[in-house]
Design a protein around this motif. Structure first.
Motif, PDB file in Angstrom:
ATOM      1  N   LYS A 112       8.079   3.321   9.851  1.00  0.00           N
ATOM      2  CA  LYS A 112       7.814   2.161   8.532  1.00  0.00           C
ATOM      3  C   LYS A 112       6.555   1.906   8.086  1.00  0.00           C
ATOM      4  O   LYS A 112       6.329   1.209   7.188  1.00  0.00           O
ATOM      5  N   ARG A 113       5.459   2.272   9.021  1.00  0.00           N
ATOM      6  CA  ARG A 113       4.154   1.997   8.487  1.00  0.00           C
ATOM      7  C   ARG A 113       3.747   2.732   7.155  1.00  0.00           C
ATOM      8  O   ARG A 113       4.214   3.768   6.850  1.00  0.00           O
ATOM      9  N   GLY A 148      13.554   2.802  18.860  1.00  0.00           N
ATOM     10  CA  GLY A 148      13.069   1.483  18.099  1.00  0.00           C
ATOM     11  C   GLY A 148      11.634   1.721  17.834  1.00  0.00           C
ATOM     12  O   GLY A 148      11.327   1.299  16.473  1.00  0.00           O
ATOM     13  N   GLU A 149      10.872   2.059  18.657  1.00  0.00           N
ATOM     14  CA  GLU A 149       9.354   2.146  18.392  1.00  0.00           C
ATOM     15  C   GLU A 149       8.974   3.296  17.567  1.00  0.00           C
ATOM     16  O   GLU A 149       8.280   3.349  16.520  1.00  0.00           O
ATOM     17  N   ALA A 150       9.787   4.401  17.480  1.00  0.00           N
ATOM     18  CA  ALA A 150       9.678   5.523  16.819  1.00  0.00           C
ATOM     19  C   ALA A 150      10.051   4.987  15.045  1.00  0.00           C
ATOM     20  O   ALA A 150       9.210   5.328  14.179  1.00  0.00           O
ATOM     21  N   LEU A 151      10.865   4.198  15.233  1.00  0.00           N
ATOM     22  CA  LEU A 151      11.430   3.877  13.639  1.00  0.00           C
ATOM     23  C   LEU A 151      10.523   2.758  13.067  1.00  0.00           C
ATOM     24  O   LEU A 151      10.072   2.837  11.889  1.00  0.00           O
ATOM     25  N   MET A 200       7.148   2.999   3.382  1.00  0.00           N
ATOM     26  CA  MET A 200       8.221   3.207   2.046  1.00  0.00           C
ATOM     27  C   MET A 200       9.194   4.607   2.684  1.00  0.00           C
ATOM     28  O   MET A 200       8.833   5.520   3.174  1.00  0.00           O
ATOM     29  N   THR A 201      10.279   4.365   1.976  1.00  0.00           N
ATOM     30  CA  THR A 201      11.350   5.442   2.288  1.00  0.00           C
ATOM     31  C   THR A 201      11.553   6.175   0.999  1.00  0.00           C
ATOM     32  O   THR A 201      11.547   5.404   0.013  1.00  0.00           O
ATOM     33  N   PRO A 202      12.355   7.323   1.010  1.00  0.00           N
ATOM     34  CA  PRO A 202      12.784   8.066  -0.200  1.00  0.00           C
ATOM     35  C   PRO A 202      13.563   7.138  -0.993  1.00  0.00           C
ATOM     36  O   PRO A 202      13.770   7.698  -2.123  1.00  0.00           O
ATOM     37  N   LEU A 203      14.390   6.726  -0.325  1.00  0.00           N
ATOM     38  CA  LEU A 203      15.436   6.057  -1.139  1.00  0.00           C
ATOM     39  C   LEU A 203      15.116   4.496  -1.373  1.00  0.00           C
ATOM     40  O   LEU A 203      15.929   3.590  -1.663  1.00  0.00           O
ATOM     41  N   ASP A 204      13.831   3.910  -1.438  1.00  0.00           N
ATOM     42  CA  ASP A 204      13.494   2.773  -1.581  1.00  0.00           C
ATOM     43  C   ASP A 204      12.505   2.676  -2.801  1.00  0.00           C
ATOM     44  O   ASP A 204      11.668   1.945  -2.767  1.00  0.00           O
ATOM     45  N   GLY A 205      12.683   3.711  -3.651  1.00  0.00           N
ATOM     46  CA  GLY A 205      11.871   3.677  -4.926  1.00  0.00           C
ATOM     47  C   GLY A 205      12.579   4.352  -5.987  1.00  0.00           C
ATOM     48  O   GLY A 205      13.514   5.196  -5.655  1.00  0.00           O
ATOM     49  N   GLY A 206      11.981   4.326  -7.157  1.00  0.00           N
ATOM     50  CA  GLY A 206      12.668   5.039  -8.288  1.00  0.00           C
ATOM     51  C   GLY A 206      12.874   4.230  -9.279  1.00  0.00           C
ATOM     52  O   GLY A 206      12.701   2.701  -9.197  1.00  0.00           O
ATOM     53  N   ALA A 207      13.329   4.761 -10.599  1.00  0.00           N
ATOM     54  CA  ALA A 207      13.447   4.068 -11.667  1.00  0.00           C
ATOM     55  C   ALA A 207      14.234   2.789 -11.669  1.00  0.00           C
ATOM     56  O   ALA A 207      14.364   1.803 -12.064  1.00  0.00           O
TER      57      ALA A 207
END
Length: 289
Positions: free
Chosen positions: A137-138, A130-133, A1-8
Motif C-alpha cells: 500500500k505504500r 499483514g506486513e506484506a500488504l 495505489m491499486t489498479p482498481l483504485d483509479g480510472g475515469a
C-alpha cells in the motif's frame, strides 16, 4: 495505489468509497446487471476512457469483470494502431514496439504496472501477510518492484518488436490477443472461490463476484476468438495463438495461487500483476511459434 483504485469512473472521495462498500453487500439471489452496466463498469475501472460508472453493487461488478476482455480488445487494438502508424511512417520495429507497449500504460494510467511492482515488493519482502500488504500500500516502489517492472517492459518490447519484424499484422493480432488475455485473467481471478485479502477497497468489491461456471464460459469464448484470429495465419497460427492464451492464463493462475497463499487472497495490486503477467506470457509464447 491499486489498479482498481483509479480510472475515469472510480469514486474520488471518502463518501463515494463508503457507498461502494455499502453496495458490495446488495447481492440478492435475483440481483442482475445489464450488459451495458457491465461494460460501463469494465471500462470505467480498467481504463481511463471517459465512462461514467453508475452502479457499484456486486451484480454490476460481476457483469463488469465478465466484460473485462472487451476492455482488453479496445486497449489492444489502440496499441496496435499506434504501432502500425509508426511502421507505416518508416519507424523501425523497436521504436514501434516501445510506442505500442506505452499505449496500455497510458490507457490504464499505469495502474496495472503499479500493481505489478507493488505485488513484487510484497512477495519479495518475505514478510508475513499483514506486513506484506502494508508494504504494497505504500506509494514508493522498492527494489523488487523496480526490477520486475524493468524486466517485464523489456520482455514486452522485445517480443512486440520481433513480431512487428515478421509483419505488422502478426504484431497487431498478438498485441490485441495480449490485451484480451490480460483482462480475461482478471475475470478468472474474480471467481467465487478466490477470497479478497482485505475487507475494503475496490479489489475486495470485485473479488468473488464471478461464478466458476461463468468464468469457464468466458475463458472458452475468448480462447475460441483468439484461435480464430490466429487462423488468419494458417493452422499453425491458430494453434500458436490458442497455446499463447492457455500459457498466459496458466502463468497468471500460478501467480494467483501464490498470492492467495502468501496474502490470504487477492487485492487490486494482485489484479494488476495478473494482467501484466498474462500479457507478457502471451507475447513471449507468440514469438516462439
Amino acid at each position: 495505489m491499486t489498479p482498481l483504485d483509479g480510472g475515469a469512473g472510480i469514486p474520488a472521495d471518502d463518501d463515494e468509497y463508503a457507498r461502494v462498500e455499502d453496495a458490495k453487500d446488495t447481492d440478492g439471489p435475483g440481483a442482475r446487471a445489464s450488459v451495458a452496466d457491465g461494460l460501463r463498469f469494465a471500462f470505467g475501472t480498467l481504463t481511463v476512457l471517459p465512462v461514467r460508472v453508475t452502479r457499484w453493487d456486486r451484480p454490476a461488478a460481476r457483469a463488469g469483470m465478465l466484460c473485462a476482455p472487451a476492455a482488453g480488445v479496445v486497449v489492444g487494438l489502440s496499441a496496435a494502431a499506434l504501432g502500425g502508424l509508426l511502421l507505416l511512417a518508416g519507424a523501425a520495429p523497436p521504436l514501434a514496439a516501445v510506442a505500442t507497449v506505452a499505449v496500455p500504460a497510458v490507457l490504464t494510467r499505469g495502474l496495472h504496472l503499479d500493481g505489478l511492482a507493488d505485488t513484487a515488493d510484497g512477495l519479495g519482502s518475505g514478510r508475513p501477510a499483514g506486513e506484506a500488504l502494508r508494504i504494497m500500500k505504500r506509494s514508493d516502489i522498492g527494489p523488487f518492484g523496480v526490477i520486475t517492472l524493468l524486466l517485464t517492459l523489456l520482455a514486452q518490447i522485445s517480443a512486440v518488436s520481433e513480431l512487428y519484424g515478421e509483419s505488422w499484422a502478426r504484431g497487431a493480432v498478438a498485441v490485441a490477443l495480449a490485451g484480451v488475455t490480460a483482462r480475461l485473467a482478471l475475470t478468472l481471478a474474480c471467481r467465487t472461490d478466490v477470497p479478497p485479502a482485505r475487507p475494503e477497497g475496490l479489489g475486495a468489491a470485485v473479488a468473488g463476484t464471478v461464478t466458476v461456471r461463468a468464468a469457464a464460459v468466458a475463458a472458452l469464448l475468448v480462447t475460441a476468438v483468439c484461435v480464430a484470429a490466429g487462423g488468419l495465419f494458417g493452422v499453425s497460427g491458430a494453434v500458436s495463438h490458442g497455446l499463447a492464451v492457455l500459457v498466459a492464463l496458466g502463468a497468471a493462475w500460478l501467480l494467483l495461487r501464490h498470492c492467495v497463499r502468501r496474502f490470504g487472497g487477492v487485492t487490486g495490486d494482485v489484479f494488476g500483476a495478473l494482467a501484466e503477467t498474462a500479457a507478457t506470457a502471451a507475447l513471449v509464447v507468440l514469438t516462439l511459434g
